[in-house]
Design an enzyme around this catalytic site. Structure first.
Site, PDB file in Angstrom:
ATOM      1  N   ALA A   1       2.697   6.311   5.163  1.00 59.31           N
ATOM      2  CA  ALA A   1       1.769   6.173   6.283  1.00 59.31           C
ATOM      3  C   ALA A   1       1.971   7.265   7.322  1.00 59.31           C
ATOM      4  O   ALA A   1       1.007   7.820   7.861  1.00 59.31           O
ATOM      5  CB  ALA A   1       1.923   4.803   6.930  1.00 59.31           C
TER       6      ALA A   1
ATOM      7  N   VAL B   1       2.258  -1.845   4.489  1.00 59.08           N
ATOM      8  CA  VAL B   1       1.957  -0.429   4.322  1.00 59.08           C
ATOM      9  C   VAL B   1       3.271   0.338   4.355  1.00 59.08           C
ATOM     10  O   VAL B   1       4.083   0.142   5.263  1.00 59.08           O
ATOM     11  CB  VAL B   1       1.057   0.049   5.474  1.00 59.08           C
ATOM     12  CG1 VAL B   1       0.756   1.524   5.356  1.00 59.08           C
ATOM     13  CG2 VAL B   1      -0.221  -0.776   5.513  1.00 59.08           C
ATOM     14  N   CYS B   2       3.490   1.204   3.387  1.00 60.55           N
ATOM     15  CA  CYS B   2       4.744   1.972   3.342  1.00 60.55           C
ATOM     16  C   CYS B   2       4.831   2.936   4.518  1.00 60.55           C
ATOM     17  O   CYS B   2       3.938   3.772   4.724  1.00 60.55           O
ATOM     18  CB  CYS B   2       4.845   2.769   2.051  1.00 60.55           C
ATOM     19  SG  CYS B   2       6.228   3.924   2.074  1.00 60.55           S
ATOM     20  N   ILE B   3       5.934   2.870   5.253  1.00 60.92           N
ATOM     21  CA  ILE B   3       6.054   3.672   6.475  1.00 60.92           C
ATOM     22  C   ILE B   3       6.093   5.172   6.189  1.00 60.92           C
ATOM     23  O   ILE B   3       5.445   5.955   6.890  1.00 60.92           O
ATOM     24  CB  ILE B   3       7.282   3.237   7.311  1.00 60.92           C
ATOM     25  CG1 ILE B   3       7.282   3.973   8.649  1.00 60.92           C
ATOM     26  CG2 ILE B   3       8.592   3.450   6.560  1.00 60.92           C
ATOM     27  CD1 ILE B   3       8.220   3.382   9.664  1.00 60.92           C
TER      28      ILE B   3
ATOM     29  N   PHE C   1       0.844  -1.199   0.000  1.00 63.33           N
ATOM     30  CA  PHE C   1       0.000   0.000   0.000  1.00 63.33           C
ATOM     31  C   PHE C   1       0.877   1.246   0.000  1.00 63.33           C
ATOM     32  O   PHE C   1       1.703   1.435   0.904  1.00 63.33           O
ATOM     33  CB  PHE C   1      -0.920  -0.001   1.229  1.00 63.33           C
ATOM     34  CG  PHE C   1      -1.871  -1.165   1.267  1.00 63.33           C
ATOM     35  CD1 PHE C   1      -3.095  -1.098   0.612  1.00 63.33           C
ATOM     36  CD2 PHE C   1      -1.547  -2.339   1.947  1.00 63.33           C
ATOM     37  CE1 PHE C   1      -3.980  -2.171   0.632  1.00 63.33           C
ATOM     38  CE2 PHE C   1      -2.417  -3.418   1.967  1.00 63.33           C
ATOM     39  CZ  PHE C   1      -3.638  -3.341   1.309  1.00 63.33           C
TER      40      PHE C   1
END
Lengths: 132, 97, 118, 132, 118, 97
Positions: free
Chosen positions: C81, C76-78, C39
Site C-alpha cells: 500500500a 490491505v498489505c502495508i 489485498f
C-alpha cells in the site's frame, strides 16, 4: 480531412477480463471527434471484442456492444480486423458485430477484414499508433 | 486439486503450462478470459480436449455469456459461483494466472 | 468451512476483483465463514475511498466495505500500500492496513485459501 | 513442524518487468517466519528470477539477488524449480543462484530441480497454494 | 522533434513506467521537446502524492513531478482517474487532471507518440 | 516502422503475433521482459532468428543486465535509451504489449 494526421488505435486485448477495450473505445470516440484521420485495428484477442451476442449483465459489468454499434455515428469509420486472428478463434465475418449503417444504402456495416500484410502497410502510413 | 485459469489461451501460455501439472481426476475451472479456451474449433481447442481426457473441466457461465460464447467443446461443464464454491469445498486450489 | 481470499490486482482494470467478490458472496450464501480478505500487489487499490466510478457502474470499494461490515476482516498489505499510495486516510470503512503477518495468520486459521489476480 | 499447515508459493512471472517476484519474496519470508511448512516452486518464467548474474543497477531498481541468497537464512528451505521450464529457457542447474549454505557441510545450496509430475504431487499435499 | 508519451500502467507494479521515464530523459538529453505525458488506464496511479516508497527505492511520482516542473504538460485522464480514485487532492505538483481531448491535442501538436504499458 | 515489444516470449504470444506485421527493413526493439526473446538456444529463439532475416533487432542493454542475460542470438544489437530515442526519431512506433 486529407491534411489530418493519421492515427491508428490497435486493440489486442480480449474484452471483459480487463478494462482495456472499454477504455480504448472511449479514446476512439474522442480522437475521431478531434478530426484526426483515425483507423482502428483489432488484432489477436482484440477481435473477440467485436463478437456478436455478448451479454455482460450476469457479470454485473457494463458492456460496450452499444458503443460498437455506434462506431460510425461517432465517426469511427475505418475499422479493420485481422483475418488470421479471426481464423485462429474460429470466427468468421458473420460473427462480427455491426458498427453502424451505410449512409446511402442504409445497410448495416461490419468491420473490414484485412490480411496482416495489408494491416502492416496501413501501419506504415500512420503518424501515431496507439496500442490500447 | 482444483486448478483455476483466467487467461486467454491465444495470448498467454498459462493453459498449456498448467496442463503439465494436472493429475488424473484433478478439476480445471476456466473463468474470466480463461473461458475462451472452452470454445470449439479454434487453434487452441486441443488443449482443453486434452484436459478432458484426464479430468473435469468447468467454465464459468457468466463469463461465457459476457463473451458471447455458445459453441463449446463437448464435455466442458458449466459452473456458476455456487458451483465454484462447491468445488473449492472439495479441493485445494491453485490459480494459474 | 473457513475461507481466506487473496486479491492481487486492482479494481476495474482487471476482472479478478469482480470474480473474488462474486465468489465471496457465494461462500456466504452456502453458509461458510470468510476468515479474511487480504489485498496484495495492485490489489491494494481495491479499497480506496477516493474511487468515484460512473453512476451506472458498480462501486467496487463500497462493495468490499459492505463485506467488511459483515464482520469479515479486510486487510490491505502495508508495504504494498505504501509504495502505491494507499494510506489510512484513503481506506473505505471496515478495512484496515496491516502487515503480511496478517495473511499468514489468516492462512493458519482457514481451511482454504483462494487466490484472485491478473 | 509436522503439524504445521503445508503452504506452497508458486512463482511464474519473470523478474523486473513487474514487481510480482519482488513482492512474492516478501511473502515467503513472512510465511516461513510464522512456522508454516512452506514450499516454494518456480515454474515457467518464474525460473528466470533465480538466474545468476542479474544486476539491476543500471535499471535504477532494487534487485533481489541478495534476498534469494538469504532464502535458507529466512527458513525458506524447500525451494523447487520445474525442469521443463529451465530447459525451455536454455538454463541448467549451474545457472541457478545459491539460496544459502548447508548447515553441516557449509556447501552452497541450489534450489532442487523437479519434474512436473513431482511438482504436481507436491501441490496435491498442500493445504494452501499461493500463486504470486 | 516533438514527442508525446502515453503511459498505460501503474508505477512499481510494471516496468512500463520506468521505461517511459528513462526514455523521456533521453529525449531531453538529445534536445527534443516533450509536448506532454498522458496517463491512462492504470497509468493514472503514477502521480499519486500519497505514494511512500521505501527510502532506498526510486520515488516514481516525484520523478514525474520533476519532469512537469520542466514545463512539460503532465495530464491524467479524468475518467480513468475517477474510477481508480485519483483526485486533484492526490496529485503531485506539476500534474493535472483533464479529459481525453488533451491526449488528442497532444497528438495533433506532436511529431511522434510513444506508448508504454503492460 | 519501429516495433517495441516488452513481453516474455515464453508466457505471451505477443512476439509471434507481432512478427506477422513486421515488414522488411522494419526495426524491432526488445525491452523489459521482451529481452528474454534475444537469448540463444531457447524454445523461442527461432522467433528472433526469423525477425533478423527481415530487419534489425535491438535489445535494451539495461534490461539484459538486470536479467543476467549475456548469451544472445547473433545479430541482435544492443541499445541504450539514447539509441532508443534515435530510433524513435527515425520511425513511427507501435508498442506490442
Amino acid at each position: 480531412m486529407s491534411d489530418a494526421k493519421k492515427v491508428m488505435i490497435t486493440v489486442r486485448k480480449p474484452p471483459h477480463g480487463s478494462i482495456y477495450v472499454h477504455e480504448a473505445i472511449e479514446v476512439m470516440f474522442i480522437v475521431a471527434s478531434f478530426g484526426l484521420d483515425l483507423s482502428v485495428v483489432f488484432i489477436d484477442d482484440g477481435v473477440l471484442a467485436l463478437k456478436t451476442g455478448q451479454d455482460t449483465k450476469e457479470l454485473g459489468i457494463k458492456g460496450f456492444m452499444a458503443s460498437i454499434g455506434a462506431f460510425m455515428d461517432f465517426e469511427v469509420t475505418k475499422v479493420y480486423v485481422d483475418r488470421q486472428s479471426l481464423e485462429d478463434r474460429n470466427m468468421s465475418e458473420a460473427d462480427l458485430a455491426f458498427i453502424g449503417e451505410d449512409e446511402t444504402t442504409e445497410q448495416p456495416v461490419r468491420p473490414t477484414i484485412l490480411d496482416s500484410s495489408a494491416i502492416a502497410a496501413l501501419m506504415a502510413e500512420q503518424q501515431s499508433l496507439m496500442a490500447l | 486439486m482444483l486448478h483455476t485459469l483466467n487467461k486467454s489461451p491465444f495470448s498467454h501460455t498459462s493453459l498449456e503450462n498448467c496442463l503439465r501439472f494436472i493429475k488424473p481426476d484433478d478439476v480445471l475451472l476456466l473463468l474470466e478470459d480463461g473461458v475462451y479456451a472452452a470454445t470449439r474449433g479454434t487453434s487452441r481447442s486441443h488443449l482443453i480436449e486434452q484436459a478432458l481426457q484426464n479430468g473435469h473441466v468447468f467454465a464459468m457461465q457468466a463469463d461465457l455469456k459476457a463473451r458471447g460464447l455458445t459453441d463449446l467443446i463437448d464435455g466442458v461443464q458449466l459452473a456458476d459461483y455456487d458451483k465454484f464454491v462447491e468445488l473449492l469445498e472439495q479441493h485445494s486450489s491453485h490459480a494459474w494466472r | 468451512m473457513k475461507f481466506t481470499l487473496l486479491i492481487l490486482d486492482g479494481p476495474y482494470n482487471h476482472a479478478a476483483s469482480d470474480s473474488a467478490y462474486q465468489t465471496a458472496q457465494a461462500m456466504l450464501r452456502r453458509g461458510h465463514d470468510i476468515r479474511g480478505v487480504f489485498f496484495y500487489h495492485d490489489g491494494v487499490y481495491n479499497v480506496s475511498n477516493a474511487s468515484d466510478p460512473p453512476q451506472d457502474d458498480r462501486n467496487i470499494p463500497q462493495r468490499w466495505s459492505a463485506l467488511g461490515a459483515q464482520n469479515i476482516d479486510m486487510v490491505v498489505c502495508i508495504a504494498a500500500a505504501k509504495r502505491r499510495g494507499i494510506t489510512n486516510e484513503l481506506l473505505v470503512p471496515n478495512t484496515r492496513i496491516s502487515g503480511l503477518g496478517q495473511l499468514a495468520t489468516m492462512i493458519i486459521e482457514s481451511d482454504r485459501l483462494v487466490v484472485f489476480g491478473d
